[in-house]
Scaffold this active site. Structure first.
Site, PDB file in Angstrom:
ATOM      1  N   CYS A   1      30.043  71.156  29.115  1.00 17.93           N
ATOM      2  CA  CYS A   1      30.144  72.535  28.649  1.00 17.93           C
ATOM      3  C   CYS A   1      28.843  73.236  29.034  1.00 17.93           C
ATOM      4  O   CYS A   1      27.803  73.046  28.400  1.00 17.93           O
ATOM      5  CB  CYS A   1      30.347  72.579  27.138  1.00 17.93           C
ATOM      6  SG  CYS A   1      30.456  74.266  26.503  1.00 17.93           S
ATOM      7  N   LEU A   2      28.908  73.986  30.114  1.00 19.46           N
ATOM      8  CA  LEU A   2      27.767  74.772  30.588  1.00 19.46           C
ATOM      9  C   LEU A   2      28.361  76.073  31.098  1.00 19.46           C
ATOM     10  O   LEU A   2      29.172  76.067  32.032  1.00 19.46           O
ATOM     11  CB  LEU A   2      27.028  74.019  31.697  1.00 19.46           C
ATOM     12  CG  LEU A   2      25.787  74.673  32.285  1.00 19.46           C
ATOM     13  CD1 LEU A   2      24.709  74.858  31.220  1.00 19.46           C
ATOM     14  CD2 LEU A   2      25.246  73.837  33.434  1.00 19.46           C
TER      15      LEU A   2
END
Length: 184
Positions: free
Chosen positions: A115-116
């Site tokens: 999750c970026l």
């Protein structure tokens, strides 16, 4: 208006990339590969000291690995491997990135999903992928997941985030167990 295609054509001196009698496909270099040639050189010149990029096949700049070895925080002393695949539609779409090292992290699942925000193709808040972003942004973003971008408030691995909320010391111990077993 200057487009990337016209710039590449101008940089080639107007050459079409064809030798007499040769087909287009044997001599044409994709826009992605031209961008990567430039971006990889820039990346290697500005790589964070905690990162090391490796290219299993030097002729395929679109597939490489990144090792991140944080020098502070929960993940200090670990070595985390990421696989980065740059699709043909790059730079209109982001690279596909996966963590190859098992990790206990609120923003990385144990299966390697990350999750970026800048890896999101579509983002409501405007922090997702844009054609102006580069590989350097990806590398610095991955590196920052271990320090200032470590986000317990918007987790992908909810169990890890809740664990941190419940018991920070036990969270630290579990992270260190993972580092000891998987990230050396």
């Amino acid at each position: 208006m200057l487009t990337l295609a016209s710039k590449l054509k101008r940089d080639d001196g107007g050459k079409t990339g064809r030798a007499s009698g040769a087909s287009d496909s044997t001599h044409r270099v994709s826009i992605r590969d031209r961008l990567l040639t430039k971006e990889v050189s820039e990346l290697e010149a500005h790589l964070p000291s905690t990162c090391k990029a490796s290219f299993p096949d030097e002729d395929k700049l679109h597939h490489f690995q990144l090792a991140v070895s944080p020098d502070e925080g929960y993940y200090q002393s670990g070595r985390f491997q990421f696989e980065i695949d740059v699709p043909e539609a790059y730079n209109m779409v982001p690279p596909k990135v996966r963590c190859l090292t098992r990790i206990w992290h609120p923003n990385i699942t144990e299966n390697g999903e990350i999750c970026l925000s800048l890896l999101r193709e579509h983002s409501i808040d405007g922090t997702g992928w844009a054609p102006t972003r580069t590989l350097k942004d990806i590398v610095w973003g991955l590196n920052s997941l271990f320090t200032d971008l470590l986000n317990f408030d918007d987790p992908l691995n909810i169990d890890a985030a809740e664990h941190h909320l419940r018991d920070k010391e036990d969270f630290r111990n579990k992270v260190q167990d993972y580092v000891k077993h998987y990230a050396r």
